[in-house]
Design an enzyme around this catalytic site. Structure first.
Site, PDB file in Angstrom:
ATOM      1  N   GLY A 149       0.876  -1.221  -0.020  1.00  0.00           N
ATOM      2  CA  GLY A 149       0.119  -0.028  -0.056  1.00  0.00           C
ATOM      3  C   GLY A 149       0.814   1.295  -0.051  1.00  0.00           C
ATOM      4  O   GLY A 149       2.047   1.108  -0.385  1.00  0.00           O
ATOM      5  N   GLU A 540     -14.510   1.673 -25.687  1.00  0.00           N
ATOM      6  CA  GLU A 540     -13.923   0.654 -24.665  1.00  0.00           C
ATOM      7  C   GLU A 540     -14.914  -0.390 -24.248  1.00  0.00           C
ATOM      8  O   GLU A 540     -14.483  -1.676 -24.378  1.00  0.00           O
ATOM      9  CB  GLU A 540     -13.357   1.204 -23.432  1.00  0.00           C
ATOM     10  CG  GLU A 540     -12.858   0.613 -22.194  1.00  0.00           C
ATOM     11  CD  GLU A 540     -11.505  -0.141 -22.928  1.00  0.00           C
ATOM     12  OE1 GLU A 540     -11.397  -1.080 -21.977  1.00  0.00           O
ATOM     13  OE2 GLU A 540     -11.171  -0.030 -23.859  1.00  0.00           O
ATOM     14  N   LYS A 544     -14.030  -4.392 -25.136  1.00  0.00           N
ATOM     15  CA  LYS A 544     -13.998  -5.533 -24.091  1.00  0.00           C
ATOM     16  C   LYS A 544     -14.767  -6.647 -24.797  1.00  0.00           C
ATOM     17  O   LYS A 544     -14.628  -7.690 -24.659  1.00  0.00           O
ATOM     18  CB  LYS A 544     -14.623  -5.035 -22.856  1.00  0.00           C
ATOM     19  CG  LYS A 544     -13.511  -4.104 -22.263  1.00  0.00           C
ATOM     20  CD  LYS A 544     -12.568  -4.792 -21.485  1.00  0.00           C
ATOM     21  CE  LYS A 544     -11.082  -4.751 -22.123  1.00  0.00           C
ATOM     22  NZ  LYS A 544     -10.459  -3.618 -22.336  1.00  0.00           N
ATOM     23  N   GLU A 547     -13.126  -8.503 -27.552  1.00  0.00           N
ATOM     24  CA  GLU A 547     -12.118  -9.243 -26.940  1.00  0.00           C
ATOM     25  C   GLU A 547     -12.366 -10.533 -26.553  1.00  0.00           C
ATOM     26  O   GLU A 547     -11.728 -11.709 -26.639  1.00  0.00           O
ATOM     27  CB  GLU A 547     -11.157  -8.540 -26.063  1.00  0.00           C
ATOM     28  CG  GLU A 547     -10.233  -7.395 -26.629  1.00  0.00           C
ATOM     29  CD  GLU A 547      -9.580  -6.710 -25.546  1.00  0.00           C
ATOM     30  OE1 GLU A 547      -8.310  -7.204 -25.187  1.00  0.00           O
ATOM     31  OE2 GLU A 547     -10.036  -5.837 -24.700  1.00  0.00           O
ATOM     32  N   HIS A 563     -25.450   8.792 -40.787  1.00  0.00           N
ATOM     33  CA  HIS A 563     -24.469   9.074 -41.990  1.00  0.00           C
ATOM     34  C   HIS A 563     -24.140   7.448 -42.280  1.00  0.00           C
ATOM     35  O   HIS A 563     -22.984   7.310 -42.847  1.00  0.00           O
ATOM     36  CB  HIS A 563     -23.409   9.656 -41.674  1.00  0.00           C
ATOM     37  CG  HIS A 563     -23.655  11.093 -41.192  1.00  0.00           C
ATOM     38  ND1 HIS A 563     -24.336  11.803 -41.933  1.00  0.00           N
ATOM     39  CD2 HIS A 563     -23.545  11.703 -39.922  1.00  0.00           C
ATOM     40  CE1 HIS A 563     -24.524  13.072 -41.297  1.00  0.00           C
ATOM     41  NE2 HIS A 563     -24.158  12.952 -40.071  1.00  0.00           N
TER      42      HIS A 563
HETATM   43  C1  AGP Z   1      -6.948  -4.431 -23.949  1.00  0.00           C
HETATM   44  O1  AGP Z   1      -7.572  -4.965 -23.287  1.00  0.00           O
HETATM   45  C2  AGP Z   1      -5.817  -5.067 -24.666  1.00  0.00           C
HETATM   46  N1  AGP Z   1      -5.070  -6.103 -24.076  1.00  0.00           N
HETATM   47  C3  AGP Z   1      -5.263  -4.009 -25.774  1.00  0.00           C
HETATM   48  O2  AGP Z   1      -5.987  -3.472 -26.400  1.00  0.00           O
HETATM   49  C4  AGP Z   1      -4.126  -3.212 -24.920  1.00  0.00           C
HETATM   50  O3  AGP Z   1      -4.856  -2.217 -24.518  1.00  0.00           O
HETATM   51  C5  AGP Z   1      -2.975  -2.464 -26.041  1.00  0.00           C
HETATM   52  O4  AGP Z   1      -2.483  -3.773 -26.686  1.00  0.00           O
HETATM   53  C6  AGP Z   1      -2.237  -1.602 -25.407  1.00  0.00           C
HETATM   54  O5  AGP Z   1      -1.269  -2.208 -24.569  1.00  0.00           O
HETATM   55  P1  AGP Z   1      -0.499  -1.465 -23.485  1.00  0.00           P
HETATM   56  O6  AGP Z   1      -1.468  -0.320 -22.528  1.00  0.00           O
HETATM   57  O7  AGP Z   1       0.219  -2.322 -22.505  1.00  0.00           O
HETATM   58  O8  AGP Z   1       0.331  -0.479 -24.186  1.00  0.00           O
END
Ligand code: AGP
Length: 667
Positions: A149, A540, A544, A547, A563
């Protein structure tokens, strides 16, 4: 986020070698918490044998195997021969020890002992080095501590201890001050000394202390960061997490926030900071080792989602300790004089880091009123470099090793711009390719899908924007103070969001998130929409889902719908709309009506008090009513859990999604 472990056993049944093995095994189980350096201290034959090493636990093990006289090893206290009458550590005893030609060995310490503490580090304050590795110790080398911490007021305490006690500090860390502070309060009772030190410490931490003068005692204290006791027969364990001692015992006692724990071979006492005894039940955990490593959660991703409140606390607490302004003294060479001279910012990064940068951009423009551009690193690195002196280029990268982001940072630096790395890994390449580093302190992230590193990146970008607003005088003092207060309270708001949409026992998604996932986990397409800073949340959230669920997903600026992308909508298409409070909220509501008119099933992310949205969306994922610029950070969390819930229903491996790597070190 570091890992701490402590052991106190019956010296008639356990020797120092076994103590070391137990501590090392415990640290191996905690290595997921951080592993840039490690160390253990064991009381043996009237002295403390301390070994520290840079690197992962193999380095420490190698040093231990090489025998205690290897470099980086220290033995405090003189051989047993120097024994004198047992007394608390004081000038007199030191003298006796000196006389005996060693540091601090007195009769007390020759009592056989089986006591030790260990630590695996994730650096936040101070470089990765042996001196900064734990255990830390006081000038007399009698009190050793391991800490997880942050101590917010360590500078003030350190300066006082140096002035009043002549304490000699040997590291750059905030943690070391705890050893000196306990020693300064030591009058023969370690528990009393720890309680006195606890009363002076500010921050959020957990630590375990041991003293050469009371070789069969360990004392721990908890303020926010976790501390758990493992109950044995004639031996006791204490650690940051259950995995550290699960192989030895399944009987645990949880030390609650604001409590002190005293461990002796034959028992454990838990007290209030003033010493009043507390009863804490001994519970039995039935986790297997794999689940244990995930802190009792099914996956690392879910564990890391649940760690976001603590992680953001690590990232912001000492930097907002004043309550009135932001303190970014740990950014290195890019000090206030340089920051106040900056008149243009360019942010670059990849994937989730880029999205965090995008959120930061809105805060920089809104609060600091500074021209801010952003571009993905794989594009930026090949654009003509039109930056130079007076420009600040910010490289966002949690791992600090992403090839495209590093190349973009180097190109900008060669062009004469100042470069700031916003990263999570001390000592990573990004820290060497930058003029200054803003650490996100999220701790080790194992799940490929970034979650806690994202919210910590956004949180520190908020801090940077407020700092620049203060330096540029673009914000009223009252507004600044209000926002500093709100950021300081973000960890609590994050915990609120997570508690609202997860099961209190398993931590699995529940409530509104579970409902949304249940409806659409088999969907072939998802669309995410947002405006202004809400666009970053949409991007984002969509990333997620892509991914971890592999569903075809798109994210768009809501104003762009008409558009083209609106053509993608069919009856029942799930559309996630980020409708948190913002200057363009009304526009977002009309975009919701636009997609609803084409039959979309709308899942809106909105603030708690906003009841108007219910009329437009089939489902609403709620977040607490914080300042509108902070709502997007909170709004991302239910979308992390939505992606997680859908991927789990599809039976996919969320920690190691196909085709992805945690760190992309190639172009
Ligand atoms: C995010 O969930 C991914 N793992 C990927 O997009 C990641 O954010 C990107 O490769 C960048 O990684 P970094 O922050 O380690 O540079």
């Amino acid at each position: 986020m570091c890992g701490i472990v402590g052991y106190v056993g019956d010296s008639t049944r356990t020797d120092a070698r076994r103590v070391r093995e137990l501590l090392l095994a415990g640290l191996r189980r905690l290595e997921y918490r951080g592993y840039d350096s490690a160390g253990i201290s064991v009381i043996e034959d009237g002295h403390i044998e301390s070994v520290r090493a840079v690197g992962n636990l193999d380095a420490l093990q190698a040093k231990l195997a090489a025998g205690t006289r290897a470099s980086g090893t220290r033995a405090s206290g003189a051989p047993a021969a120097a024994a004198a009458a047992p007394a608390p550590a004081s000038a007199a005893t030191e003298e006796a020890a000196e006389e005996a030609g060693g540091q601090g060995a007195v009769a007390v310490a020759t009592r056989p002992a089986a006591t030790g503490i260990g630590h695996t580090r994730w650096a936040t304050h101070g470089r990765v080095s042996e001196e900064n590795a734990h255990p830390h110790y006081d000038s007399g080398d009698r009190v050793h501590v391991v800490v997880n911490g942050i101590v917010e007021n360590y500078i003030a305490l350190r300066d006082r201890l140096i002035a009043e006690q002549g304490s000699v500090f040997t590291s750059e860390t905030d943690a070391e001050v705890i050893a000196h502070l306990i020693a300064s309060h030591y009058h023969g009772d370690l528990a009393d000394a720890v309680r006195a030190a606890y009363a002076e410490l500010q921050g959020h931490y957990a630590f375990v202390a041991m003293s050469l003068d009371e070789p069969e005692v360990l004392v721990g204290a908890r303020k926010e960061c976790p501390l758990i006791v493992g109950r044995g027969e004639g031996e006791q364990f204490v650690a940051s997490a259950v995995p550290a001692f699960l192989a030895q015992t399944r009987r645990v006692q949880y030390v609650e926030n604001g409590e002190i724990v005293v461990l002796r071979p034959d028992g454990v006492t838990i007290t209030t900071p003033s010493g009043a005894q507390l009863q804490r039940p001994v519970e039995t955990v039935d986790w297997d080792e794999d689940t244990a490593e995930k802190g009792g959660y099914e996956t690392f991703m879910l564990k890391e989602i649940h760690e976001q409140a603590d992680a953001v606390a690590d990232a912001v607490s000492d930097r907002t300790a004043s309550g009135t302004h932001v303190d970014l003294n740990d950014v290195g060479a890019l000090d206030e004089s340089i920051l106040s001279g900056i008149d243009r910012i360019l942010i670059t990064g990849c994937g989730t880091a880029y999205h965090a940068g995008l959120m930061g951009r809105y805060a920089l423009e809104e609060w600091a009123q500074i021209r801010t551009e952003i571009d993905v690193a794989s594009e930026y690195r090949y654009r003509r470099q039109l930056v130079g002196p007076g420009d600040l280029v910010i490289g966002m990268t949690q791992s600090g090793e992403t090839a495209d982001t590093l190349a973009a940072m180097r190109a900008a630096r060669e062009a004469g711009a100042s470069v700031l790395a916003v990263t999570n890994v001390v000592g990573s390449q990004a820290t060497r390719d930058a003029d200054g580093v803003l650490y996100t302190r999220a701790g080790l992230e194992i799940g490929v899908a970034a979650t806690k590193t994202f919210v910590c990146q956004v949180a520190v970008m908020y801090l940077l924007a407020l700092k620049l607003a203060e330096l540029r005088g673009t914000m009223k003092r009252a507004t600044l103070q209000k926002l500093v207060g709100e950021i300081k309270r973000l960890p609590r708001a994050i915990a609120q969001v997570i508690d609202a949409v997860t099961d209190p026992d398993s931590g699995e998604p529940a409530g509104a998130v579970e409902l949304a996932a249940e409806r659409d986990w088999e969907a072939g397409f998802f669309l995410y929409l947002g405006r202004h800073i809400g666009l970053a949340v949409a991007l984002e959230g969509a990333l997620k889902l892509k991914e971890v669920s592999y569903i075809n997903t798109d994210a768009y600026a809501a104003g762009e719908m008409k558009h083209g992308p609106i053509a993608l909508l069919e009856q029942g298409t799930p559309v996630v709309v980020v409708a948190t409070d913002s200057p363009v909220k009304d526009k977002v509501v009309s975009n919701i009506q636009e997609v609803a008119a084409r039959g979309a099933h709308v899942i809106a992310v909105a603030a708690e008090s906003d009841r108007t949205i219910d009329a437009h969306a089939q489902q609403v994922l709620r977040i607490p009513d914080v300042d509108w610029m902070l709502q997007p950070l909170l709004g991302t969390i239910p979308l992390q859990l939505l992606a997680y819930a859908i991927a789990s229903k599809r039976g996919l491996d969320v920690d190691r999604p196909r085709n992805l790597a945690k760190t992309v070190t190639v172009e």
